[in-house]
Design an enzyme around this catalytic site. Structure first.
Site, PDB file in Angstrom:
ATOM      1  N   ARG A 127       0.812  -1.224   0.000  1.00 45.78           N
ATOM      2  CA  ARG A 127       0.000   0.000   0.000  1.00 45.78           C
ATOM      3  C   ARG A 127       0.849   1.279   0.000  1.00 45.78           C
ATOM      4  O   ARG A 127       1.864   1.357   0.665  1.00 45.78           O
ATOM      5  CB  ARG A 127      -0.864  -0.022   1.259  1.00 45.78           C
ATOM      6  CG  ARG A 127      -1.594   1.264   1.524  1.00 45.78           C
ATOM      7  CD  ARG A 127      -2.598   1.116   2.606  1.00 45.78           C
ATOM      8  NE  ARG A 127      -2.024   0.792   3.891  1.00 45.78           N
ATOM      9  CZ  ARG A 127      -2.746   0.617   4.976  1.00 45.78           C
ATOM     10  NH1 ARG A 127      -4.063   0.690   4.908  1.00 45.78           N
ATOM     11  NH2 ARG A 127      -2.165   0.332   6.113  1.00 45.78           N
ATOM     12  N   ARG A 161       3.158   4.119   5.032  1.00 48.52           N
ATOM     13  CA  ARG A 161       2.997   4.288   6.474  1.00 48.52           C
ATOM     14  C   ARG A 161       4.080   3.527   7.236  1.00 48.52           C
ATOM     15  O   ARG A 161       4.395   2.392   6.887  1.00 48.52           O
ATOM     16  CB  ARG A 161       1.614   3.769   6.898  1.00 48.52           C
ATOM     17  CG  ARG A 161       0.536   4.791   6.742  1.00 48.52           C
ATOM     18  CD  ARG A 161      -0.852   4.262   6.902  1.00 48.52           C
ATOM     19  NE  ARG A 161      -1.089   3.369   8.033  1.00 48.52           N
ATOM     20  CZ  ARG A 161      -2.296   2.890   8.330  1.00 48.52           C
ATOM     21  NH1 ARG A 161      -3.344   3.227   7.603  1.00 48.52           N
ATOM     22  NH2 ARG A 161      -2.459   2.071   9.347  1.00 48.52           N
ATOM     23  N   ARG A 172      -0.878  -5.560  14.771  1.00 43.55           N
ATOM     24  CA  ARG A 172      -2.187  -4.917  14.568  1.00 43.55           C
ATOM     25  C   ARG A 172      -3.283  -5.980  14.415  1.00 43.55           C
ATOM     26  O   ARG A 172      -4.392  -5.811  14.916  1.00 43.55           O
ATOM     27  CB  ARG A 172      -2.137  -4.006  13.328  1.00 43.55           C
ATOM     28  CG  ARG A 172      -1.360  -2.713  13.596  1.00 43.55           C
ATOM     29  CD  ARG A 172      -0.864  -2.035  12.326  1.00 43.55           C
ATOM     30  NE  ARG A 172      -1.897  -1.666  11.401  1.00 43.55           N
ATOM     31  CZ  ARG A 172      -1.653  -1.321  10.127  1.00 43.55           C
ATOM     32  NH1 ARG A 172      -0.412  -1.296   9.669  1.00 43.55           N
ATOM     33  NH2 ARG A 172      -2.650  -0.993   9.346  1.00 43.55           N
TER      34      ARG A 172
HETATM   35  P1  AP5 Z   1      -7.276   0.097   3.009  1.00 44.01           P
HETATM   36  O1  AP5 Z   1      -8.563   0.584   2.430  1.00 44.01           O
HETATM   37  O2  AP5 Z   1      -6.222   1.088   3.291  1.00 44.01           O
HETATM   38  O3  AP5 Z   1      -7.579  -0.801   4.290  1.00 44.01           O
HETATM   39  P2  AP5 Z   1      -7.994  -0.386   5.765  1.00 44.01           P
HETATM   40  O4  AP5 Z   1      -8.954  -1.429   6.242  1.00 44.01           O
HETATM   41  O5  AP5 Z   1      -8.460   1.037   5.797  1.00 44.01           O
HETATM   42  O6  AP5 Z   1      -6.593  -0.575   6.460  1.00 44.01           O
HETATM   43  P3  AP5 Z   1      -5.815   0.269   7.573  1.00 44.01           P
HETATM   44  O7  AP5 Z   1      -4.439  -0.321   7.606  1.00 44.01           O
HETATM   45  O8  AP5 Z   1      -5.929   1.714   7.358  1.00 44.01           O
HETATM   46  O9  AP5 Z   1      -6.618  -0.166   8.818  1.00 44.01           O
HETATM   47  P4  AP5 Z   1      -6.156  -0.123  10.247  1.00 44.01           P
HETATM   48  O10 AP5 Z   1      -7.454  -0.396  10.891  1.00 44.01           O
HETATM   49  O11 AP5 Z   1      -5.051  -1.011  10.651  1.00 44.01           O
HETATM   50  O12 AP5 Z   1      -5.496   1.328  10.383  1.00 44.01           O
HETATM   51  P5  AP5 Z   1      -5.988   2.683  11.036  1.00 44.01           P
HETATM   52  O13 AP5 Z   1      -5.432   3.770  10.236  1.00 44.01           O
HETATM   53  O14 AP5 Z   1      -7.448   2.650  11.319  1.00 44.01           O
HETATM   54  O15 AP5 Z   1      -6.728  -1.051   2.034  1.00 44.01           O
HETATM   55  C1  AP5 Z   1      -5.444  -1.639   2.228  1.00 44.01           C
HETATM   56  C2  AP5 Z   1      -4.752  -1.843   0.863  1.00 44.01           C
HETATM   57  O16 AP5 Z   1      -5.432  -2.860   0.157  1.00 44.01           O
HETATM   58  C3  AP5 Z   1      -4.806  -0.595  -0.041  1.00 44.01           C
HETATM   59  O17 AP5 Z   1      -3.605  -0.516  -0.760  1.00 44.01           O
HETATM   60  C4  AP5 Z   1      -5.996  -0.834  -0.984  1.00 44.01           C
HETATM   61  O18 AP5 Z   1      -5.805  -0.231  -2.260  1.00 44.01           O
HETATM   62  C5  AP5 Z   1      -5.978  -2.368  -1.085  1.00 44.01           C
HETATM   63  N1  AP5 Z   1      -7.334  -2.899  -1.163  1.00 44.01           N
HETATM   64  C6  AP5 Z   1      -8.459  -2.457  -0.534  1.00 44.01           C
HETATM   65  N2  AP5 Z   1      -9.508  -3.236  -0.831  1.00 44.01           N
HETATM   66  C7  AP5 Z   1      -9.032  -4.224  -1.660  1.00 44.01           C
HETATM   67  C8  AP5 Z   1      -9.627  -5.345  -2.311  1.00 44.01           C
HETATM   68  N3  AP5 Z   1     -10.934  -5.628  -2.178  1.00 44.01           N
HETATM   69  N4  AP5 Z   1      -8.826  -6.131  -3.062  1.00 44.01           N
HETATM   70  C9  AP5 Z   1      -7.507  -5.855  -3.206  1.00 44.01           C
HETATM   71  N5  AP5 Z   1      -6.886  -4.786  -2.641  1.00 44.01           N
HETATM   72  C10 AP5 Z   1      -7.640  -3.994  -1.856  1.00 44.01           C
HETATM   73  O19 AP5 Z   1      -5.253   2.621  12.442  1.00 44.01           O
HETATM   74  C11 AP5 Z   1      -3.843   2.716  12.575  1.00 44.01           C
HETATM   75  C12 AP5 Z   1      -3.465   2.697  14.038  1.00 44.01           C
HETATM   76  O20 AP5 Z   1      -4.062   3.844  14.718  1.00 44.01           O
HETATM   77  C13 AP5 Z   1      -3.957   1.488  14.856  1.00 44.01           C
HETATM   78  O21 AP5 Z   1      -3.062   0.403  14.736  1.00 44.01           O
HETATM   79  C14 AP5 Z   1      -4.019   2.083  16.263  1.00 44.01           C
HETATM   80  O22 AP5 Z   1      -2.749   2.157  16.840  1.00 44.01           O
HETATM   81  C15 AP5 Z   1      -4.507   3.497  16.020  1.00 44.01           C
HETATM   82  N6  AP5 Z   1      -5.976   3.637  16.055  1.00 44.01           N
HETATM   83  C16 AP5 Z   1      -6.783   4.016  15.014  1.00 44.01           C
HETATM   84  N7  AP5 Z   1      -8.067   4.036  15.391  1.00 44.01           N
HETATM   85  C17 AP5 Z   1      -8.084   3.642  16.698  1.00 44.01           C
HETATM   86  C18 AP5 Z   1      -9.131   3.451  17.644  1.00 44.01           C
HETATM   87  N8  AP5 Z   1     -10.422   3.637  17.322  1.00 44.01           N
HETATM   88  N9  AP5 Z   1      -8.796   3.033  18.892  1.00 44.01           N
HETATM   89  C19 AP5 Z   1      -7.500   2.854  19.230  1.00 44.01           C
HETATM   90  N10 AP5 Z   1      -6.451   3.013  18.393  1.00 44.01           N
HETATM   91  C20 AP5 Z   1      -6.759   3.409  17.136  1.00 44.01           C
END
Ligand code: AP5
Length: 216
Positions: A127, A161, A172
């Site tokens: 990604r 990232r 994660r």
């Molecule tokens: P993408 O759409 O980016 O996936 P995502 O589910 O949004 O993945 P994230 O890594 O952003 O989720 P996350 O929950 O770990 O991170 P977050 O930022 O929330 O897709 C991924 C890739 O696959 C892309 O390249 C896309 O093009 C591709 N793709 C998508 N769909 C596809 C398909 N169908 N087929 C093929 N390819 C596909 O959190 C980060 C950190 O922040 C956490 O670890 C934590 O430390 C903190 N945090 C965030 N929110 C909270 C909370 N509510 N509470 C506590 N800590 C938190």
């Protein structure tokens, strides 16, 4: 309509949230994006969150609940929210119910995007995003139409990232299974869950989500 997108890291929550935002005029609230902005701005919140994020651990509930409450207040009178990456614990889900109650609203649907753990590691490792407008890409599944140039804004600068290494992705995933997966049962109890197959391609997943939202 207020919608929660639930799924493991890399399931496609952000990808689908951006599409839904455009199609349905809903406001995307991504706690991950908010926390990364706080880290980049060097705020006290960013300092507290940054170290945890680098290790793939969750940020304390009170910090993310405060962020969401603030953003919901800034967006009164809209068509609704797409909650992307929030809630992630039962405590956050209960707080969200209270915040919605106070607005006279509710969480209408919870879309659970299911993807196998091994596929997630490959997805996340490939990604990258446009450093200027944030459009998301993938080395294999979603390349810019012209190599090295963002489709949306024409920038040639891209970013990856720091928490997208295999070791951190595994941490994660562990946090997801232990702390976030129980939310499926929480929302099933409220009759709000619709599951979609996140292993399908991006367009197919989008269509499945559309159908799930339009069905009664
Ligand atoms: P993408 O759409 O980016 O996936 P995502 O589910 O949004 O993945 P994230 O890594 O952003 O989720 P996350 O929950 O770990 O991170 P977050 O930022 O929330 O897709 C991924 C890739 O696959 C892309 O390249 C896309 O093009 C591709 N793709 C998508 N769909 C596809 C398909 N169908 N087929 C093929 N390819 C596909 O959190 C980060 C950190 O922040 C956490 O670890 C934590 O430390 C903190 N945090 C965030 N929110 C909270 C909370 N509510 N509470 C506590 N800590 C938190």
């Amino acid at each position: 309509m207020n919608l929660v997108l639930l799924g493991p890291p890399g399931a496609g929550k952000g990808t689908q949230a951006k599409r839904l935002q455009d199609l349905r005029a809903l406001v995307q609230l991504s706690t991950g994006d908010m926390l990364r902005a706080a880290v980049a701005a060097g705020t006290e919140l960013g300092r507290q969150a940054g170290a945890l994020m680098e290790r793939g651990e969750l940020v304390p509930d009170e910090l993310v609940i405060g962020l969401i409450a603030e953003r919901m207040d800034l967006n009164k009178g809209g068509k609704g929210f797409i909650l992307d990456g929030f809630p992630r614990t039962i405590g956050q889900a209960e707080a969200l119910d209270r915040l919605m109650d106070a607005r006279g609203e509710t969480v209408d649907r919870v879309i659970v995007i299911g993807v196998d753990d091994d596929a997630l590691v490959a997805r996340i490792a490939g990604r990258f995003t446009c450093a200027k407008c944030g459009e998301g890409y993938h080395d294999l599944f979603k390349r810019p139409k012209t190599a090295g140039v963002c489709d949306c804004c024409g920038s040639t600068q891209f970013a990856r990232r720091p928490d997208d290494t295999e070791k951190v992705v595994r941490a994660r995933l562990k946090a997801y299974h232990a702390q976030t997966e129980p939310l499926v049962g929480y929302y099933e109890g409220q009759g709000k869950v619709r599951a979609v197959d996140g292993m399908a391609d991006i367009e197919t997943v989008q269509k499945e989500i559309d159908q799930a939202l339009d069905a009664a």
